[in-house]
Scaffold this motif. Structure first.
Motif, PDB file in Angstrom:
ATOM      1  N   UNK A   1     -35.568  88.194  31.739  1.00  0.00           N
ATOM      2  CA  UNK A   1     -36.904  88.244  30.831  1.00  0.00           C
ATOM      3  C   UNK A   1     -37.937  88.211  31.644  1.00  0.00           C
ATOM      4  N   UNK A   2     -37.979  87.136  32.368  1.00  0.00           N
ATOM      5  CA  UNK A   2     -39.382  86.452  33.411  1.00  0.00           C
ATOM      6  C   UNK A   2     -39.460  87.659  34.483  1.00  0.00           C
ATOM      7  N   UNK A   3     -38.218  88.091  34.993  1.00  0.00           N
ATOM      8  CA  UNK A   3     -38.577  88.912  35.975  1.00  0.00           C
ATOM      9  C   UNK A   3     -39.323  90.381  35.628  1.00  0.00           C
ATOM     10  N   UNK A   4     -38.633  90.854  34.390  1.00  0.00           N
ATOM     11  CA  UNK A   4     -38.986  91.958  33.766  1.00  0.00           C
ATOM     12  C   UNK A   4     -40.472  91.938  33.386  1.00  0.00           C
ATOM     13  N   UNK A   5     -41.179  90.851  32.805  1.00  0.00           N
ATOM     14  CA  UNK A   5     -42.578  90.374  32.609  1.00  0.00           C
ATOM     15  C   UNK A   5     -43.328  90.831  33.895  1.00  0.00           C
ATOM     16  N   UNK A   6     -42.754  89.718  35.099  1.00  0.00           N
ATOM     17  CA  UNK A   6     -43.412  90.025  36.373  1.00  0.00           C
ATOM     18  C   UNK A   6     -43.506  91.261  36.762  1.00  0.00           C
ATOM     19  N   UNK A   7     -42.509  92.102  36.801  1.00  0.00           N
ATOM     20  CA  UNK A   7     -42.466  93.197  37.372  1.00  0.00           C
ATOM     21  C   UNK A   7     -43.458  94.330  36.546  1.00  0.00           C
ATOM     22  N   UNK A   8     -43.644  94.134  35.085  1.00  0.00           N
ATOM     23  CA  UNK A   8     -44.641  94.719  34.226  1.00  0.00           C
ATOM     24  C   UNK A   8     -45.752  94.476  34.680  1.00  0.00           C
ATOM     25  N   UNK A   9     -46.416  93.304  34.870  1.00  0.00           N
ATOM     26  CA  UNK A   9     -47.482  92.852  35.142  1.00  0.00           C
ATOM     27  C   UNK A   9     -48.036  93.479  36.530  1.00  0.00           C
ATOM     28  N   UNK A  10     -47.071  93.220  37.573  1.00  0.00           N
ATOM     29  CA  UNK A  10     -47.525  93.948  38.898  1.00  0.00           C
ATOM     30  C   UNK A  10     -47.853  95.666  38.597  1.00  0.00           C
TER      31      UNK A  10
ATOM     32  N   UNK B   1     -34.218  95.962  30.183  1.00  0.00           N
ATOM     33  CA  UNK B   1     -34.844  95.302  28.992  1.00  0.00           C
ATOM     34  C   UNK B   1     -33.729  94.096  28.461  1.00  0.00           C
ATOM     35  N   UNK B   2     -32.548  94.754  28.003  1.00  0.00           N
ATOM     36  CA  UNK B   2     -31.610  94.008  27.385  1.00  0.00           C
ATOM     37  C   UNK B   2     -30.728  92.960  28.130  1.00  0.00           C
ATOM     38  N   UNK B   3     -30.665  93.091  29.607  1.00  0.00           N
ATOM     39  CA  UNK B   3     -29.632  92.452  30.243  1.00  0.00           C
ATOM     40  C   UNK B   3     -30.228  91.616  31.418  1.00  0.00           C
ATOM     41  N   UNK B   4     -31.582  92.002  32.142  1.00  0.00           N
ATOM     42  CA  UNK B   4     -32.094  91.430  33.095  1.00  0.00           C
ATOM     43  C   UNK B   4     -32.964  90.235  32.656  1.00  0.00           C
TER      44      UNK B   4
ATOM     45  N   UNK C   1     -26.459  92.721  38.768  1.00  0.00           N
ATOM     46  CA  UNK C   1     -26.301  93.980  39.268  1.00  0.00           C
ATOM     47  C   UNK C   1     -27.717  94.863  39.719  1.00  0.00           C
ATOM     48  N   UNK C   2     -28.638  94.473  38.777  1.00  0.00           N
ATOM     49  CA  UNK C   2     -29.957  95.064  38.900  1.00  0.00           C
ATOM     50  C   UNK C   2     -31.102  94.155  39.124  1.00  0.00           C
ATOM     51  N   UNK C   3     -32.218  94.610  39.873  1.00  0.00           N
ATOM     52  CA  UNK C   3     -33.173  93.712  40.250  1.00  0.00           C
ATOM     53  C   UNK C   3     -34.644  94.553  39.662  1.00  0.00           C
ATOM     54  N   UNK C   4     -34.968  93.921  38.676  1.00  0.00           N
ATOM     55  CA  UNK C   4     -36.079  94.614  37.897  1.00  0.00           C
ATOM     56  C   UNK C   4     -37.371  94.532  39.026  1.00  0.00           C
TER      57      UNK C   4
ATOM     58  N   UNK D   1     -38.171  98.567  38.750  1.00  0.00           N
ATOM     59  CA  UNK D   1     -39.169  98.867  37.667  1.00  0.00           C
ATOM     60  C   UNK D   1     -40.268  99.792  37.838  1.00  0.00           C
ATOM     61  N   UNK D   2     -40.994  99.367  39.247  1.00  0.00           N
ATOM     62  CA  UNK D   2     -42.034 100.335  39.935  1.00  0.00           C
ATOM     63  C   UNK D   2     -41.662 101.855  39.984  1.00  0.00           C
ATOM     64  N   UNK D   3     -39.962 101.934  40.317  1.00  0.00           N
ATOM     65  CA  UNK D   3     -39.603 103.379  40.564  1.00  0.00           C
ATOM     66  C   UNK D   3     -39.188 103.909  39.383  1.00  0.00           C
ATOM     67  N   UNK D   4     -38.574 103.318  38.389  1.00  0.00           N
ATOM     68  CA  UNK D   4     -38.135 103.796  37.286  1.00  0.00           C
ATOM     69  C   UNK D   4     -39.124 104.123  36.132  1.00  0.00           C
ATOM     70  N   UNK D   5     -40.287 103.423  35.835  1.00  0.00           N
ATOM     71  CA  UNK D   5     -41.325 103.541  34.999  1.00  0.00           C
ATOM     72  C   UNK D   5     -41.677 105.014  35.022  1.00  0.00           C
TER      73      UNK D   5
END
Length: 531
Positions: A69-78, A64-67, A40-43, A47-51
């Protein structure tokens, strides 16, 4: 409407922070009723809006807990790349501080520990490659943000330090032994650079204050540095676990300073850091860490070691200026007390030379130097003659210091008294000199310094005590006192403050002279017999 769309809508409205935060909290509550939050959530979108958004921590924790992990890391890298490209510029409207945004990203990146180590007996990707994909970029962003100034001060600093410690520790536990060395070679530079970068946003002097309190407990103000001490103890432990060596001095000065405070055995590496310590004092950068190391190094309770001239001589030049001119009152106090410790470790001839220069100098240090002389000579006299090697407990004291200590200044300040800070400072200095002379006469019963020799006693009476006695008596009975009293009526209390302070200094001088005269009478010597 999907949860991703709901989050985007909540963040894109013009509502105030409190209203937006309420909407995000409601979304988190609704998510708890879903079994598959990851669907239901797209990191990558959110993430660019929530951070940067206030109150987004609960939702970020769900991601962080449910989505993925690869997508979270990619979003953080961006996000990291965007901040680096923008040069670490300040916050936009309705955004938290940049240093707190980085703390959120650090927390999100701990999702890496949720990645499976193997897949069908083989790792999906080398651990070092996964870490290398974002960790150097994170280090660069932390440095940019810290060098740009930390809006949150110590609070943001501590939050980010704890986050980085958890991140590194999580990486270390996640990496298997076969790839440990390669990964550790990536983690060590990040650990050192983070510690150094975060020192740029430090506005208090917690490390040196903590050590100062141990060295001078009666002078120390109460400080709560337990949080910083805890996280830095953790950093030092992580650096050791990563195979770090304190002999590798590149970029390790800040972390090594904390390590020295925790373990004095590491003082053996101090000579390697001399250039960093002196540069820190000269540039007013990492001053907290330099002073802390020096307090430990010169503390009487530290392990025995030598004090090389290539450290002593520069410090004896730098510390007086720091003690008299630095804008922060604690740094002035710390530098002054440290100067006293350095002088105790200085060879006798150089020690006296520095004291003569300080006593004969100018400004506030000329007054404070009297206290240094008093402490050092009394320490020397406290040791038995057969154990003391200090030349301050010998005739060299009176030969070298009497000409600059026990004489009046050439300015004739007692002849032409006027209002002003310089006059007040000089009168205060003379009061300190009289006090030193009185106590030295009392303490040096064996006359090791020569202070009780009749000729020396007569010279001091002639060059110091008698002129002060005459001038003070003249001033206290003259129109000078009357004018200061009349000034109290005709001037404001602020403008009349110099008059009051000068009169107070004159009263102190009068009391000093009377105390010396009383000492002579107790010994059967009248004032007229001493000249």
């Amino acid at each position: 409407m999907s949860f991703t769309d709901r989050v985007v809508c909540a963040l894109s409205t013009d509502d105030d922070d409190e209203h937006t935060q309420t909407k995000l909290e409601q979304i988190v509550q609704d998510l708890k009723t879903k079994q598959h939050q990851a669907d239901t959530l797209d990191p990558l979108t959110l993430l660019a809006h929530l951070i940067p958004s206030p109150g987004a921590e609960p939702l970020l924790e769900v991601i962080r807990e449910r989505c993925s992990a690869k997508e979270v890391i990619v979003a953080c890298e961006e996000w990291l790349e965007g901040v680096r490209v923008q040069g670490g510029e300040g916050n936009g409207k309705n955004q938290i501080s940049l240093i707190r945004q980085v703390s959120r990203v650090v927390r999100l990146l701990t999702v890496i520990t949720l990645l499976p180590r193997t897949r069908r007996g083989r790792r999906r990707r080398k651990a070092s490659d996964t870490i290398r994909s974002f960790l150097p970029e994170l280090g660069v962003v932390i440095r940019m943000v810290c060098e740009g100034g930390g809006e949150e001060g110590e609070r943001g600093n501590g939050e980010l330090l704890w986050g980085c410690a958890e991140l590194v520790e999580g990486f270390m536990d996640w990496v298997d032994s076969a790839e440990a060395e390669e990964s550790h070679n990536i983690l060590r530079p990040f650990l050192l650079s983070t510690t150094t970068s975060l020192s740029h946003v430090q506005t208090s002097f917690t490390l040196s204050q903590r050590v100062f309190g141990q060295c001078f407990p009666r002078l120390a103000a109460s400080t709560d540095a337990s949080t910083e001490a805890g996280v830095m103890r953790r950093f030092v432990g992580l650096y050791t676990r990563l195979g770090g060596r304190w002999s590798d001095i590149q970029d390790s000065f800040v972390l090594w300073a904390h390590a020295v405070v925790l373990n004095q055995d590491l003082l053996q590496y101090t000579p390697s850091y001399f250039p960093f310590i002196l540069a820190a004092i000269q540039s007013n950068s990492f001053l907290d860490h330099a002073l802390a190391v020096l307090l430990v190094f010169f503390s009487p309770t530290s392990p025995s070691h030598s004090y090389p001239d290539n450290l002593l001589v520069p410090l004896l030049t730098l510390l007086p200026a720091l003690a008299s001119a630095h804008p922060h009152p604690f740094i002035r106090l710390c530098a002054f007390r440290l100067l006293g410790l350095v002088l105790r470790a200085t060879p006798g001839v150089l020690q006296i030379q520095v004291l003569v220069d300080l006593v004969a100098g100018a400004g506030s240090m000329r007054v404070a130097a009297i206290g240094l002389v008093k402490d050092l000579v009394f320490d020397a006299l406290s040791a038995p003659p057969h154990e003391s090697s200090s030349i301050l407990a010998s005739l060299r004291f009176i030969q070298s210091l009497a000409p600059v200590l026990f004489t009046l200044p050439d300015s004739g300040v007692l002849d032409t008294l006027s209002m002003g800070d310089e006059v007040e400072m000089e009168l205060t200095r003379l009061g300190e000199v009289l006090a030193l002379y009185y106590v030295l006469e009392i303490r040096d019963v064996a006359n090791r310094t020569g202070i009780r020799d009749p000729d020396n006693r007569a010279n001091i009476e002639r060059t110091l005590v008698a002129p002060i006695r005459s001038a003070v008596g003249r001033c206290m009975d003259s129109s000078f006192v009357q004018s200061t009293q009349e000034g109290t009526v005709s001037q404001t209390s602020e403008s009349n403050a110099p008059n009051v302070r000068v009169r107070a200094a004159l009263v102190a001088l009068q009391m000093g002279v009377e105390r010396i005269d009383e000492m002579w009478r107790a010994r059967g010597l009248g004032v007229e017999c001493k000249v």
